[in-house]
Write a protein that holds these residues in place. Structure first.
Motif, PDB file in Angstrom:
ATOM      1  N   ASP A 198       0.843  -1.182   0.000  1.00 43.68           N
ATOM      2  CA  ASP A 198       0.000   0.000   0.000  1.00 43.68           C
ATOM      3  C   ASP A 198       0.883   1.238   0.000  1.00 43.68           C
ATOM      4  N   PHE A 199       0.558   2.212  -0.865  1.00 45.32           N
ATOM      5  CA  PHE A 199       1.339   3.444  -0.898  1.00 45.32           C
ATOM      6  C   PHE A 199       1.317   4.164   0.449  1.00 45.32           C
ATOM      7  N   ASN A 200       0.221   4.014   1.210  1.00 42.03           N
ATOM      8  CA  ASN A 200       0.144   4.692   2.506  1.00 42.03           C
ATOM      9  C   ASN A 200       1.205   4.187   3.476  1.00 42.03           C
ATOM     10  N   ALA A 201       1.670   2.951   3.271  1.00 39.31           N
ATOM     11  CA  ALA A 201       2.684   2.383   4.167  1.00 39.31           C
ATOM     12  C   ALA A 201       4.098   2.748   3.752  1.00 39.31           C
ATOM     13  N   ILE A 202       4.236   3.415   2.588  1.00 39.23           N
ATOM     14  CA  ILE A 202       5.559   3.765   2.084  1.00 39.23           C
ATOM     15  C   ILE A 202       5.936   5.154   2.567  1.00 39.23           C
ATOM     16  N   SER A 203       7.025   5.256   3.317  1.00 42.55           N
ATOM     17  CA  SER A 203       7.600   6.553   3.661  1.00 42.55           C
ATOM     18  C   SER A 203       8.759   6.806   2.724  1.00 42.55           C
ATOM     19  N   VAL A 204       8.757   7.995   2.095  1.00 43.08           N
ATOM     20  CA  VAL A 204       9.772   8.256   1.079  1.00 43.08           C
ATOM     21  C   VAL A 204      11.171   8.225   1.683  1.00 43.08           C
ATOM     22  N   ARG A 299      -9.484   9.397 -14.273  1.00 39.56           N
ATOM     23  CA  ARG A 299      -8.142   8.985 -14.681  1.00 39.56           C
ATOM     24  C   ARG A 299      -7.198   8.920 -13.482  1.00 39.56           C
ATOM     25  N   GLY A 300      -7.544   9.655 -12.418  1.00 38.42           N
ATOM     26  CA  GLY A 300      -6.751   9.546 -11.190  1.00 38.42           C
ATOM     27  C   GLY A 300      -6.770   8.138 -10.639  1.00 38.42           C
ATOM     28  N   THR A 301      -7.924   7.462 -10.754  1.00 35.79           N
ATOM     29  CA  THR A 301      -8.037   6.059 -10.325  1.00 35.79           C
ATOM     30  C   THR A 301      -7.151   5.167 -11.178  1.00 35.79           C
ATOM     31  N   ASP A 302      -7.125   5.446 -12.499  1.00 37.75           N
ATOM     32  CA  ASP A 302      -6.273   4.653 -13.390  1.00 37.75           C
ATOM     33  C   ASP A 302      -4.805   4.789 -13.000  1.00 37.75           C
ATOM     34  N   ILE A 303      -4.401   6.032 -12.692  1.00 38.51           N
ATOM     35  CA  ILE A 303      -3.006   6.280 -12.314  1.00 38.51           C
ATOM     36  C   ILE A 303      -2.657   5.496 -11.049  1.00 38.51           C
ATOM     37  N   ARG A 304      -3.559   5.522 -10.075  1.00 41.29           N
ATOM     38  CA  ARG A 304      -3.292   4.815  -8.814  1.00 41.29           C
ATOM     39  C   ARG A 304      -3.238   3.305  -9.036  1.00 41.29           C
ATOM     40  N   ASP A 305      -4.134   2.787  -9.862  1.00 46.62           N
ATOM     41  CA  ASP A 305      -4.141   1.348 -10.149  1.00 46.62           C
ATOM     42  C   ASP A 305      -2.836   0.926 -10.814  1.00 46.62           C
ATOM     43  N   LEU A 306      -2.409   1.718 -11.772  1.00 53.16           N
ATOM     44  CA  LEU A 306      -1.144   1.441 -12.446  1.00 53.16           C
ATOM     45  C   LEU A 306       0.013   1.464 -11.452  1.00 53.16           C
ATOM     46  N   GLY A 307       0.055   2.529 -10.642  1.00 49.75           N
ATOM     47  CA  GLY A 307       1.136   2.644  -9.656  1.00 49.75           C
ATOM     48  C   GLY A 307       1.137   1.504  -8.662  1.00 49.75           C
ATOM     49  N   GLN A 308      -0.068   1.060  -8.239  1.00 48.94           N
ATOM     50  CA  GLN A 308      -0.170  -0.035  -7.277  1.00 48.94           C
ATOM     51  C   GLN A 308       0.408  -1.332  -7.848  1.00 48.94           C
TER      52      GLN A 308
END
Length: 752
Positions: A198-204, A299-308
């Motif tokens: 999950d992106f939320n668990a990623i700290s840069v 398209r924001g959903t598409d971007i997130r799906d791709l990134g996930q």
């Protein structure tokens, strides 16, 4: 406004450099509220002042230089009152402090809002304007809402910054504070387990090897493209061409300058592959979220799906390369039984869980395994600590990151001291469980998680006081068959021949989920759990009871315990099904099969007031102090935000336990305690004073509790009890018990 709030908080959370995050914060707030100045001051409790950390509108040279005392000026006043201060003419207020360095003479209107996390003021957020006016309700509400959301982000910002500034293999020495989940001290290497990527668990985080990170990214992109090709082929016969075009769009996004090239640039700028992916994906997704056109917003959903998908493949690559160390400190968002099963017991040193509290099941499991645990370590950036060396202090609730040699040496000394004290307890484990005045106690063990360890040596116990049958269910990918359950229960019953083995029927729900029987509820602890679930599914209940009865053949030491009983009708229905199971097994085997003793868990407050009727229906009862405390105090024991309110030493809980003991004595109704309070030295002293004589606990605590009970006079405890029951808080209760222990020289090594 809501989208602006969300974007501002996300920007702060994503930026690992604290000063940069705060600088962006004040500029964003200034623009959103169309004001002339925004500033943030952070609290320094060592120096007892607020330091100006960022401002868009005040003198830039004052940032990091100007400090306002906790009791000084309007900033100090906001911190003291812990509420917003809204003034039209700030300079005329008696608390206004002239600070020439900040150059705020031309500002008149002032709105300051405290940033508070877990009752602690972390800082003050302010906006200012030249015109004399009171900021309106919308502006004040915006700032208050933003401060509340920022609090948890800023609470661990310094630790996040330390991680991002370090190299990929070393982090700076640090200290995290949580809740003591299970006593003891352990040292080892962090092993991160997470249920999902999950992106939320990623700290840069930065990396000093961009070529390596770029190779990781390219490999993840290659795997992702192959996945899209397979998906497109699979769906080709089911979707029209315009719908299938989404897979081509994904391909293009990964290659185009809009995403792929920008991620490459982020990696070249020093970010690790995960961080670069997160920064770019969230940046573009937010841009689409803010668009007015509904098609473009999607398209924001598409971007997130791709990134996930790319993130999943990045992390899977990392996991394959991680070798399990010999000294595992298991770190997870929420430690579960299945996670514990993944780690060989001989390698598991300790547990660190972001969620949960002292009496969550993760903590209970840690105590059952006799390993230290720290719970509720909120805001810990999980993946930053993979492979790092940690010290886990389960006594104080501390986690030390990359400790220096001197600290390691001191903790090794404490570990050796613990071992010597435990050896002293074990010297008397074979002796009778009785007080100095000759009163006998039955000390039994709780079992279910690590059966081989928990039942390895039951010679010096009085049986199994609680066998948690749910853990074998949790460990599987399906419901166990009757034959599988029979074999398992037989092993448990044979481990304690001629002594009672109390088996609790399936108790899932709440914080104990079956991976193959998902239950989603808004209030799981008040929902479908324990006996409520199994009575709704008699096919599960009957199979389990039949397995217990078959396992008990020729042993006759089985007792059945019913969990989460809140109504007498549940008892009646349970007894009916047990009778049916007895008849079925008797008929199949052509033998007379007596019904085993049946008991009820006292953990829901309603059943406390039906003890006389209960005593007419069942053979015994057992108090589950963990859930009883939770329900009496209306505190979710897994929630670290309210963990400070959960305490079995609360006077209301102790008075309820005393009433139960007295009522059971009058009814001659056997009663025991199987909750965690029975393993607490202070708790067991008070329970003994109340009249409880049967205790069940984790096997690791039994020797200590026996050692303690052998050194007390009940007459002394009975003098202590009225003082304790008259206390107004749990803190005073512990103080009274601690004084009692200190007055007895033989007990002063124990703490309440």
């Amino acid at each position: 406004m809501l989208s602006q709030l969300r974007r501002i908080v996300q920007d702060v959370a994503q930026e690992p450099v604290l000063n940069n995050a705060l600088a962006g914060l004040v500029t964003s707030i200034k623009q959103a509220l169309e004001t002339e100045c925004c500033s943030v001051y952070l609290a320094d409790y060592e120096q007892q002042h607020f330091m100006l950390m960022a401002s868009d509108g005040l003198n830039p040279d004052a940032i990091g230089q100007v400090a306002i005392g906790f009791s000084e000026g309007l900033i100090g006043w906001v911190g003291q009152r812990e509420e917003p201060i809204n003034l039209a003419k700030a300079q005329l207020h008696p608390r206004f402090k002239v600070t020439p360095e900040v150059s705020e003479d031309h500002f008149s209107a002032f709105l300051g809002c405290p940033i508070i996390h877990h009752r602690k003021v972390l800082g003050v957020l302010t906006i200012q304007q030249a015109v004399d006016r009171i900021f309106n309700e919308d502006e004040e509400s915006f700032l208050v809402t933003l401060a509340a959301q920022l609090a948890s982000v800023l609470a661990n910002a310094e630790m996040r910054q330390a991680a991002s500034e370090s190299s990929a293999t070393q982090i700076q020495t640090g200290h995290l504070k949580g809740l003591p989940g299970a006593p003891g001290i352990a040292m080892g290497h962090a092993h991160i387990l997470e249920p999902a990527n999950d992106f939320n668990a990623i700290s840069v985080k930065r990396s000093d090897n961009p070529d390596k990170e770029l190779a990781h990214f390219y490999r993840a992109v290659k795997i992702t493209k192959a996945e899209f090709n397979r998906l497109a082929e699979r769906m080709a016969g089911h979707l029209p061409p315009d719908a299938l075009a989404i897979f081509d769009v994904y391909h293009q996004l990964l290659d185009a300058a809009s995403l792929g090239t920008e991620i490459e640039q982020q990696i070249a700028d020093g970010w690790c592959a995960k961080s670069a992916l997160k920064r770019v994906v969230e940046k573009f997704a937010r841009k689409f979220d803010d668009m007015d056109d509904s098609y473009l917003r999607e398209r924001g959903t598409d971007i997130r799906d791709l990134g996930q998908r790319v993130l999943n493949n990045l992390l899977d690559t990392e996991k394959r390369k991680i070798k399990l160390p010999d000294d595992v400190i298991l770190v997870a968002d929420n430690v579960t039984a299945t996670m514990l099963a993944e780690i060989p017991r001989e390698k598991l040193m300790a547990i660190v869980s972001l969620k949960g509290s002292v009496n969550s099941h993760a903590a209970i499991m840690a105590r059952a395994l006799d390993i230290p645990a720290v719970m509720g370590v909120d805001e810990l950036p999980l993946r930053q600590w993979q492979g790092q060396y940690l010290i886990v202090d389960g006594y104080q609730g501390n986690v030390l990151l990359s400790p220096v040699a001197a600290i390691c040496a001191e903790y090794r000394r404490l570990i050796n001291e613990d071992a010597a004290i435990n050896a002293r307890y074990l010297e008397e484990v074979h002796l009778p469980s009785q007080s100095l005045c000759g009163v006998k106690f039955d000390l039994m063990v709780n079992s279910g998680l690590a059966v081989e360890l928990e039942t390895a040596d039951l010679e010096h116990t009085d049986g199994v006081g609680l066998y948690r049958t749910e853990f074998p269910f949790i460990m599987r990918s399906r419901f166990p068959t009757e034959q599988e359950q029979t074999a398992l229960y037989r092993k448990i019953l044979e481990s304690s021949p001629n002594k009672p083995v109390i088996m609790r029927t399936l108790d899932v729900g709440g914080d104990k989920a079956l991976p193959y029987f998902n239950i989603e509820e808004e209030n799981p602890f008040l929902g479908w759990r324990g006996i409520r679930l199994t009575l709704d599914h008699p096919e599960i209940f009957l199979v389990q009871i039949r397995a217990m009865l078959r396992a008990n053949l020729a042993l006759d030491n089985l007792h059945i315990l019913l969990p989460m009983i809140s109504d007498l009708a549940e008892v009646d229905e349970s007894l009916r099904l047990i009778k049916q199971a007895c008849f079925e097994v008797s008929d199949e085997l052509s033998i007379a099969l007596p019904r085993p003793k049946v008991g009820v868990m006292i953990e829901v407050p309603s059943i406390m007031y039906q003890l006389p009727e209960l005593a007419q229906k069942v053979d015994f009862c057992s108090v589950g102090t963990n859930d009883l405390t939770q329900y009496l105090l209306a505190v979710d024991r897994n929630n670290p935000r309210v963990a400070g309110l959960y305490d079995a030493m609360h006077p209301a809980v102790l008075r309820a336990l005393y009433t139960l003991a007295q009522q059971a004595k009058g009814l001659q109704f056997p009663i025991s305690v199987c909750g965690e309070l029975a393993a607490d030295p202070a708790g067991v002293l008070l329970l003994a004073a109340m009249g409880y004589r049967y205790f069940s606990m984790n096997s690791s605590n039994l020797a200590k509790i026996k050692w303690l009970l052998r050194r007390i006079e009940l007459s002394e405890l009975e003098l202590l009890l009225p003082e304790v029951l008259a206390c107004s808080s749990a803190k005073l209760v512990r103080l009274h018990v601690q004084r009692f222990l200190e007055q007895k020289q033989s007990l002063n090594q124990l703490r309440a």
